[in-house]
Design an enzyme around this catalytic site. Sequence first.
Site, PDB file in Angstrom:
ATOM      1  N   LYS A 178      -2.059 -10.496 -47.513  1.00 51.28           N
ATOM      2  CA  LYS A 178      -2.203  -9.369 -46.553  1.00 51.28           C
ATOM      3  C   LYS A 178      -1.628  -8.177 -47.048  1.00 51.28           C
ATOM      4  O   LYS A 178      -0.471  -8.288 -47.540  1.00 51.28           O
ATOM      5  CB  LYS A 178      -1.756  -9.649 -45.116  1.00 51.28           C
ATOM      6  CG  LYS A 178      -2.218  -8.552 -44.315  1.00 51.28           C
ATOM      7  CD  LYS A 178      -1.787  -8.872 -42.801  1.00 51.28           C
ATOM      8  CE  LYS A 178      -0.391  -8.650 -42.418  1.00 51.28           C
ATOM      9  NZ  LYS A 178      -0.034  -7.201 -42.100  1.00 51.28           N
TER      10      LYS A 178
ATOM     11  N   ASP B  90      -5.058  -4.638 -43.926  1.00 54.67           N
ATOM     12  CA  ASP B  90      -4.632  -4.528 -42.389  1.00 54.67           C
ATOM     13  C   ASP B  90      -4.326  -3.044 -42.401  1.00 54.67           C
ATOM     14  O   ASP B  90      -2.912  -2.984 -42.281  1.00 54.67           O
ATOM     15  CB  ASP B  90      -3.431  -5.478 -42.395  1.00 54.67           C
ATOM     16  CG  ASP B  90      -2.812  -5.589 -40.820  1.00 54.67           C
ATOM     17  OD1 ASP B  90      -3.477  -4.884 -40.015  1.00 54.67           O
ATOM     18  OD2 ASP B  90      -1.656  -5.867 -40.686  1.00 54.67           O
TER      19      ASP B  90
ATOM     20  N   LYS C 270      -5.656  -1.140 -39.909  1.00 57.88           N
ATOM     21  CA  LYS C 270      -5.895  -0.902 -38.296  1.00 57.88           C
ATOM     22  C   LYS C 270      -6.401   0.399 -37.961  1.00 57.88           C
ATOM     23  O   LYS C 270      -5.896   1.282 -37.356  1.00 57.88           O
ATOM     24  CB  LYS C 270      -4.450  -1.065 -37.669  1.00 57.88           C
ATOM     25  CG  LYS C 270      -3.866  -2.365 -37.750  1.00 57.88           C
ATOM     26  CD  LYS C 270      -2.710  -2.541 -36.663  1.00 57.88           C
ATOM     27  CE  LYS C 270      -2.101  -3.961 -36.992  1.00 57.88           C
ATOM     28  NZ  LYS C 270      -1.092  -4.033 -38.300  1.00 57.88           N
TER      29      LYS C 270
ATOM     30  N   ASP D 170      -9.950   6.002 -35.128  1.00 56.40           N
ATOM     31  CA  ASP D 170     -10.077   7.340 -35.390  1.00 56.40           C
ATOM     32  C   ASP D 170     -11.508   7.538 -34.615  1.00 56.40           C
ATOM     33  O   ASP D 170     -12.184   6.832 -33.939  1.00 56.40           O
ATOM     34  CB  ASP D 170     -10.376   7.805 -36.697  1.00 56.40           C
ATOM     35  CG  ASP D 170      -9.761   8.930 -37.175  1.00 56.40           C
ATOM     36  OD1 ASP D 170     -10.172  10.015 -36.503  1.00 56.40           O
ATOM     37  OD2 ASP D 170      -8.801   9.187 -37.911  1.00 56.40           O
TER      38      ASP D 170
ATOM     39  N   THR E 127       1.246  -6.352 -29.922  1.00 58.86           N
ATOM     40  CA  THR E 127       2.037  -7.249 -29.123  1.00 58.86           C
ATOM     41  C   THR E 127       3.572  -6.570 -28.945  1.00 58.86           C
ATOM     42  O   THR E 127       4.149  -7.028 -28.046  1.00 58.86           O
ATOM     43  CB  THR E 127       2.178  -8.497 -30.076  1.00 58.86           C
ATOM     44  OG1 THR E 127       2.657  -8.026 -31.420  1.00 58.86           O
ATOM     45  CG2 THR E 127       1.178  -9.405 -29.919  1.00 58.86           C
TER      46      THR E 127
ATOM     47  N   ARG F 147       7.373 -13.442 -44.263  1.00 60.40           N
ATOM     48  CA  ARG F 147       8.859 -14.099 -44.927  1.00 60.40           C
ATOM     49  C   ARG F 147       9.044 -15.603 -45.027  1.00 60.40           C
ATOM     50  O   ARG F 147       9.799 -15.741 -45.902  1.00 60.40           O
ATOM     51  CB  ARG F 147       9.832 -13.451 -43.879  1.00 60.40           C
ATOM     52  CG  ARG F 147       9.866 -12.023 -44.304  1.00 60.40           C
ATOM     53  CD  ARG F 147      10.534 -11.004 -43.114  1.00 60.40           C
ATOM     54  NE  ARG F 147       9.439 -11.122 -41.672  1.00 60.40           N
ATOM     55  CZ  ARG F 147       9.999 -10.456 -40.523  1.00 60.40           C
ATOM     56  NH1 ARG F 147      11.286  -9.958 -40.361  1.00 60.40           N
ATOM     57  NH2 ARG F 147       9.317 -10.562 -39.531  1.00 60.40           N
TER      58      ARG F 147
HETATM   59  O1  C5P Z   1       7.126 -12.137 -42.097  1.00 58.19           O
HETATM   60  P1  C5P Z   1       6.202 -12.268 -40.804  1.00 58.19           P
HETATM   61  O2  C5P Z   1       5.651 -13.561 -40.986  1.00 58.19           O
HETATM   62  O3  C5P Z   1       6.705 -11.812 -39.714  1.00 58.19           O
HETATM   63  O4  C5P Z   1       4.988 -11.197 -41.223  1.00 58.19           O
HETATM   64  C1  C5P Z   1       4.101 -10.968 -40.087  1.00 58.19           C
HETATM   65  C2  C5P Z   1       2.908 -10.157 -40.443  1.00 58.19           C
HETATM   66  O5  C5P Z   1       2.104 -10.234 -39.596  1.00 58.19           O
HETATM   67  C3  C5P Z   1       3.734  -8.752 -40.646  1.00 58.19           C
HETATM   68  O6  C5P Z   1       2.963  -8.080 -41.848  1.00 58.19           O
HETATM   69  C4  C5P Z   1       3.390  -8.133 -39.451  1.00 58.19           C
HETATM   70  O7  C5P Z   1       3.355  -6.631 -39.380  1.00 58.19           O
HETATM   71  C5  C5P Z   1       2.107  -8.865 -38.975  1.00 58.19           C
HETATM   72  N1  C5P Z   1       2.063  -8.579 -37.538  1.00 58.19           N
HETATM   73  C6  C5P Z   1       2.925  -9.326 -36.592  1.00 58.19           C
HETATM   74  N2  C5P Z   1       2.617  -9.473 -35.094  1.00 58.19           N
HETATM   75  C7  C5P Z   1       1.654  -8.506 -34.581  1.00 58.19           C
HETATM   76  C8  C5P Z   1       0.634  -7.944 -35.722  1.00 58.19           C
HETATM   77  C9  C5P Z   1       0.872  -7.892 -36.865  1.00 58.19           C
HETATM   78  O8  C5P Z   1       4.007  -9.749 -37.087  1.00 58.19           O
HETATM   79  N3  C5P Z   1       1.397  -8.669 -33.494  1.00 58.19           N
END
Ligand code: C5P
Length: 241
Positions: A32, A59, A61, A64, A123, A214
């Site tokens: 992503k 991603d 989003k 517009d 969220t 992560r």
């Molecule tokens: O490192 P981690 O697993 O937390 O990364 C989650 C990814 O999903 C990040 O790119 C974050 O911006 C995205 N994301 C999220 N929660 C959301 C929407 C997107 O963690 N509600």
Amino acid sequence: MLPKVFVALDFADPMRALALADRLDPRRCGVKVGKELFVAAGPEPVRWLVARGFRVFLDLKFHDIPNTAAAACAAATRLGVAMLNVHAGGGRAMLAAAREAVDRTAGESGHARPLLLAVTVLTSLHDADLHEMGIPGTAAQQVVRLAQLTKACGLDGVVCSAHEAATLRAACGPHFRLVTPGIRPADAAPDDQARIVTPAAAIRLGADYLVIGRPITQAPDPLAALAAIDAAIAGVTGTGE
Ligand code: C5P
């Protein structure tokens, strides 16, 4: 068939993102690319990842006026990404224009038609934030309302919390794709994620694809971390897919 896991390459430095991708196997996972990397480095890392065989979830989003959002979706489709997204809050005309632009551009450019997803309610927003913006009811109700609008406009699915997956599956049917971030293997640190779900639980709740950052990108051995996640998912699906 798309891989179940999309690894979030959340780096501003494209060299770090590509070095991490180099340690992954495009047959085992997608990646992503979000706003941080795209704004810092532009489309070049996306082209590189696509050329390496990765399925890329772009991603960004988009939100517009219909013409501008549709043009952005067309440009993303020309990059050869496998998934892209817009905000459902852009409304019916924007969603329909995005759908039309993706389909037309995929046809013209010869790329496979990417999945077009929508974000419903961020969220990070609570009921009180929505009330302040004049949106009554609960965030959970708004998520369902916007997912149904997304489906009515012909989009492929939504990005959602795994906690919303069962409700959305019931509201939007078996073919509507649910892509869920906020995933943590049982033994991983939660980082800044508040309501986390394990990979197996997310699949059990109805998620089609998992976005995981992560726990894989910061692992000493990203491939081993991914393999453990795949094994947990295979325990649910029974296919290893
Ligand atoms: O490192 P981690 O697993 O937390 O990364 C989650 C990814 O999903 C990040 O790119 C974050 O911006 C995205 N994301 C999220 N929660 C959301 C929407 C997107 O963690 N509600």
